[in-house]
Design a protein around this motif. Structure first.
Motif, mmCIF file in Angstrom:
data_model
loop_
_atom_site.group_PDB
_atom_site.id
_atom_site.type_symbol
_atom_site.label_atom_id
_atom_site.label_comp_id
_atom_site.label_asym_id
_atom_site.label_seq_id
_atom_site.Cartn_x
_atom_site.Cartn_y
_atom_site.Cartn_z
ATOM 1 N N LYS A 4 0.827 -1.204 0.000
ATOM 2 C CA LYS A 4 0.000 0.000 0.000
ATOM 3 C C LYS A 4 0.869 1.264 0.000
ATOM 4 O O LYS A 4 0.530 2.277 -0.632
ATOM 5 C CB LYS A 4 -0.917 -0.028 1.224
ATOM 6 N N GLN A 5 2.007 1.214 0.709
ATOM 7 C CA GLN A 5 2.884 2.380 0.793
ATOM 8 C C GLN A 5 3.779 2.523 -0.436
ATOM 9 O O GLN A 5 4.298 3.609 -0.701
ATOM 10 C CB GLN A 5 3.771 2.287 2.044
ATOM 11 N N PHE A 6 3.952 1.391 -1.213
ATOM 12 C CA PHE A 6 4.890 1.432 -2.327
ATOM 13 C C PHE A 6 4.320 2.255 -3.468
ATOM 14 O O PHE A 6 3.197 2.035 -3.925
ATOM 15 C CB PHE A 6 5.188 0.008 -2.812
ATOM 16 N N THR A 7 5.124 3.211 -3.906
ATOM 17 C CA THR A 7 4.749 4.045 -5.051
ATOM 18 C C THR A 7 5.976 4.183 -5.933
ATOM 19 O O THR A 7 7.029 4.656 -5.491
ATOM 20 C CB THR A 7 4.269 5.429 -4.603
ATOM 21 N N LEU A 8 5.834 3.762 -7.182
ATOM 22 C CA LEU A 8 6.947 3.809 -8.128
ATOM 23 C C LEU A 8 7.001 5.198 -8.748
ATOM 24 O O LEU A 8 6.070 5.672 -9.391
ATOM 25 C CB LEU A 8 6.751 2.748 -9.225
ATOM 26 N N ARG A 9 8.176 5.853 -8.512
ATOM 27 C CA ARG A 9 8.352 7.209 -9.038
ATOM 28 C C ARG A 9 9.342 7.189 -10.173
ATOM 29 O O ARG A 9 10.306 6.438 -10.153
ATOM 30 C CB ARG A 9 8.872 8.142 -7.919
#
Length: 682
Positions: free
Chosen positions: A677-682
C-alpha cells in the motif's frame, strides 16, 4: 519386388518401425493366471465334467511353465490340444449351439490362448476373451450377487491390462483404483443407455438349445414325484396382488390337468385341434376386470408351455385357456417373464360337461369293491359319494409324509389304501380320483402349486418348487369342484404351507406338527423373527431387482415413458431423442470436467500482483518463467531508488508462499499489505 520397383525409379515410403514393447512382469502374469483359474473352476458348475477337467489340465500346464520361467509349449503340442478341444465340444454337446457349448468353447479358448501366449499382444487377447467370458455369465444368472461378482471380475481384468501396459513394476492396488475410476465414470452412461435405449420386442433365437429346468412340473405324475420336490427351494414365480390377498387355504395355483390314468400314475392328455376349437368360447369370456382377485406374476425362466394362474381363472393377459381351465402359451420363455391375471374363488367361466364314462385302468380288489358297494348304498347322489370318500381319509389312520414308502407294482392303489396308508399329496389325489371314477363320478387330477411364502416387506408372494401340489376335481352339480384330500390328512400343509412342514421336519419325519412345536413355529422367538425379517428383506431386494432391472422390457419401458408424459405410437423416436440428448449432455459434462480450471489466488498472491502491476508504467513486466527473486533484480535495475522496498516486499512474499508454515503468517500478510500500500513507483 522392392528391387524391381527401384529399377523403374519408383520409391516406396519407409516401412513403419516396430513400436517399442516390453515383457510382461512375472507378478502380473501370476495375477492373470489366478483370474483364469477362477473362471476354469467356476466352469465345473456349467459344463460337462470332461470339459472342466481338460480346461484344468491346460491351465495347470501353463502355470507350471510360468513357475519354471518358461512361456509356451511347442507349437505341435498346441495344435494337438486345440484339435482335441474342438472334437471334445462337438462330441459332448453335439455341436456349437446352446449356452453350455458356447461357454465351454470360451473357457477352452481362453485356457489355450493363455497357454500359447508369449508376448504382450497375446496376453491382451487373453484379457479380451475374459471380458466376453464375464459377460456370458448373465446367460445363466442375473442376480445381484452375480452382478457384483462380474463387476469385481471385470475390475480385476482391467487392472491387469493397466499392469501389462506399464513397463514399470508397480503394486496391484494403484491399477485396481484406476480400473475402478473407469467403471465409475462409465456407470452414468451405462444407466442412461439401459433405461433409454429402445427395447426390441421378440426373440432372436441366438441360443436355440436352451437348457431345460429339471424342477418344472412334468406332464406325468408318478407316486413320489412331487415328494422329491418338497426339498427343492428354488423359486418358481412371485405374485404381487392388487388389493385383496387370498387366504393361504385359497392359494391354489393351477398349472396342468391330468386325466389319463395308468396303474396309479397320471399324465396330461395332449390337446388336439378340436379341443382348441371347443375352448374358443371359454377363452372369449376371459376378462381381467371381472375377477375379484387381481395379481401380477413374475415367472422365472421356463421351458414349459403351461403357466400358473390362481384357481379359478376369470381373466388372463398371457396364454390360451383350454377346456380343463389350464393355460398354455405358444412357446416357452428363455428368460423370466411377467403377466397379469384375475381370479375368483368359484368358477366364473362354465366348462362343457364331460362326455362318456370316466376311464380308469386300475381295477378294485374284492376288499375295495365291498367298500365301494357300501358307499353306493349310503349315498343318494354324487355329492354324497364325494363326502364319503373324503371322510374315509379323515376317519382312518392315514399319514402325510415327505418321504413315503414305495408301493407294490402289481396293485399300487390297494397297497396304499389298505396297507401303507402313508403318502404325499399326489398319493391322496391319485387315490381319491380313482375312487371317484370307480364310482362313475367324473374326476381328474390337477397339478400345480399350493400356498407360498408371503413377503410382508415387499407385499408379494413367493411360490417355490417345494410348494408343488396335486389335488382332485370332481364334476358335481354341473361344474368342476376342487376336492383336496391332503387337507383331510394334513390340514397344516394347506393352512401354513410347506414352510411349516420343512422347518418342523427331522430325521423321524414330521415330528410334532400339533401342540407346542407348531405354536413355536407360528410364534417364534426374537432370534427367529430377526432371521425371518432379514430373509424377507433380502428376498424383497431380489424381487425388486428382477422386476425393474432383469425384466426391464419393451412393455416396462413404455410404461416408464408414459409416467413422464411421453405416449403415442412414436415412442421409439422419443426414446432415441431422449437417449441422444441425455448422452450428449453427459459427454459435455465430462469434457467440461477435463477443461483446465482457474485456481483461486491467495491474498498474498493478489497483493504481489498489485505490486508488480505498478511496473507496467516503466514497461517492465514479469515473465511467467521468472521467479519473484529474478523479477526483483530486474525491477531494482529499473528503479534503484526503491531497491529497499522491492527487496523487502519480495522477501516477505517468498517467505509466505514458499517458506515453512508458521504461526505468524497472518502478521506477515498484514505487513505485506502495508508495504504494498505504501509502495509508489516514481
Amino acid at each position: 519386388m522392392i528391387k524391381l520397383l527401384e529399377r523403374f525409379g519408383l520409391s516406396l515410403p519407409p516401412l513403419p518401425s516396430t513400436p517399442p514393447t516390453h515383457s510382461p512382469h512375472h507378478a502380473t502374469l501370476l495375477q492373470l493366471a489366478f483370474i483364469i483359474g477362477i473362471a476354469v473352476l467356476m466352469h465345473f458348475q456349467i459344463a460337462d465334467p470332461a470339459i472342466g477337467l481338460f480346461a484344468v489340465a491346460v491351465y495347470a500346464l501353463k502355470v507350471g511353465l510360468l513357475i519354471r520361467g518358461r512361456t509356451a509349449p511347442p507349437r505341435l503340442l498346441m495344435m494337438a490340444l486345440t484339435i482335441f478341444s474342438l472334437v471334445l465340444i462337438v462330441f459332448l454337446y453335439g455341436g456349437w449351439n446352446g449356452q453350455r457349448a458356447g461357454i465351454s468353447f470360451l473357457v477352452l479358448l481362453v485356457a489355450l490362448k493363455f497357454l500359447e501366449s508369449r508376448g504382450l499382444r497375446d496376453y491382451f487377447v487373453v484379457c479380451l476373451i475374459l471380458y466376453f467370458l464375464a459377460a456370458s455369465s448373465f446367460l445363466f444368472n442375473s442376480s445381484i450377487l452375480s452382478i457384483g461378482i462380474v463387476v469385481l471380475y471385470t475390475l480385476a481384468i482391467t487392472s491387469i491390462l493397466f499392469q501389462l501396459s506399464d513397463p514399470t513394476v508397480q503394486h496391484w492396488i494403484k491399477p485396481f483404483k484406476s480400473a475402478a475410476m473407469i467403471v465409475l465414470k462409465a456407470l452414468p452412461l451405462a444407466i442412461l443407455l439401459f433405461f433409454l435405449f429402445p427395447r426390441i420386442q421378440g426373440d432372436f433365437g441366438f441360443l436355440p438349445s436352451q437348457d431345460e429346468r429339471t424342477s418344472e412340473l412334468g406332464d406325468s405324475l408318478v407316486a413320489g414325484d412331487l415328494a422329491s420336490s418338497a426339498f427343492n427351494n428354488a423359486l418358481a414365480f412371485r405374485v404381487e396382488f392388487e388389493g385383496n390377498v387370498p387366504a393361504p387355504a385359497d392359494r391354489y395355483w393351477r398349472v396342468k390337468v391330468m386325466d389319463v390314468e395308468e396303474n396309479f400314475s397320471w399324465r396330461v392328455r395332449s390337446p388336439s385341434v378340436q379341443d382348441f376349437q371347443r375352448s374358443k368360447e371359454m377363452h372369449s369370456k376371459l376378462d381381467l376386470e371381472s375377477g375379484r382377485i387381481k395379481y401380477q406374476v413374475l415367472h422365472e425362466q421356463s421351458s414349459d408351455l403351461f403357466i400358473p394362474y390362481l384357481d379359478y381363472i376369470s381373466g388372463a393377459e398371457l396364454g390360451r385357456l383350454l377346456l380343463d381351465y389350464s393355460m398354455v402359451q405358444r412357446e416357452p420363455s428363455a428368460t423370466s417373464f411377467t403377466y397379469f391375471g384375475s381370479s375368483n374363488l368359484n368358477q366364473a367361466i362354465p366348462a362343457p360337461a364331460p362326455q362318456g364314462k370316466p376311464q380308469v385302468e386300475s381295477e378294485p380288489s374284492a376288499k375295495l369293491m365291498a367298500l365301494l358297494s357300501e358307499w353306493r348304498e349310503q349315498a343318494q347322489n354324487d355329492a354324497d359319494l364325494v363326502r364319503l370318500a373324503y371322510g374315509y381319509f379323515q376317519q382312518n389312520d392315514f399319514a402325510y409324509s415327505l418321504m413315503p414308502e414305495g408301493l407294490r407294482d402289481d396293485n399300487k392303489i390297494e397297497d396304499f389304501l389298505l396297507n401303507t396308508r402313508v403318502g404325499y399329496c399326489e398319493h391322496y389325489a391319485s387315490a381319491f380320483t380313482i375312487l371317484m371314477r370307480w364310482l362313475n363320478v367324473p374326476a381328474r387330477v390337477v397339478v400345480g402349486y399350493q400356498g407360498g411364502r408371503f413377503n410382508r416387506t415387499g407385499n408379494f408372494l413367493e411360490v417355490r418348487y417345494s410348494d408343488a401340489h396335486a389335488w382332485s376335481e370332481v364334476w358335481i352339480n354341473g361344474r368342476w369342484q376342487r376336492v383336496d384330500p391332503t387337507a383331510a390328512i394334513s390340514p397344516e400343509r394347506i393352512e401354513y404351507g410347506m414352510d411349516a412342514l420343512m422347518e418342523l421336519w427331522d430325521e423321524d419325519g414330521l415330528n410334532g406338527l400339533g401342540g407346542g412345536t407348531l405354536s413355536e413355529f407360528l410364534n417364534p422367538g426374537t432370534g427367529t423373527r430377526m432371521m425371518r425379517q432379514l430373509r424377507e428383506t433380502w428376498s424383497n431386494i431380489s424381487y425388486q431387482w428382477n422386476k425393474w432391472i432383469v425384466d426391464y422390457d419393451f412393455k416396462t419401458q413404455k410404461e416408464l415413458l408414459s409416467k413422464f408424459g411421453f405416449e403415442g405410437r412414436n415412442s421409439a423416436y422419443v426414446l432415441i431423442m431422449l437417449m441422444f440428448a441425455a448422452v450428449s449432455t453427459l459427454m459435455l459434462f465430462y469434457f467440461w470436467r477435463l477443461l483446465p480450471k482457474r485456481v483461486p489466488r491467495s491474498e498474498a498472491q493478489r497483493l504481489y500482483l498489485r505490486f508488480i502491476k505498478q511496473f507496467d508504467k516503466v514497461d517492465i513486466h514479469k515473465l511467467p518463467s521468472e521467479t519473484p527473486r529474478e523479477f526483483a533484480e530486474k525491477a531494482i535495475t529499473a528503479a534503484p531508488q526503491e531497491s529497499a522496498a522491492i527487496a523487502q516486499i519480495t522477501d516477505i512474499y517468498e517467505n509466505i508462499r514458499y517458506g515453512e508454515a508458521s504461526s505468524n503468517s497472518n502478521d506477515q500478510i498484514q505487513e505485506l499489505k502495508r508495504l504494498v500500500k505504501q509502495f509508489t513507483l516514481r
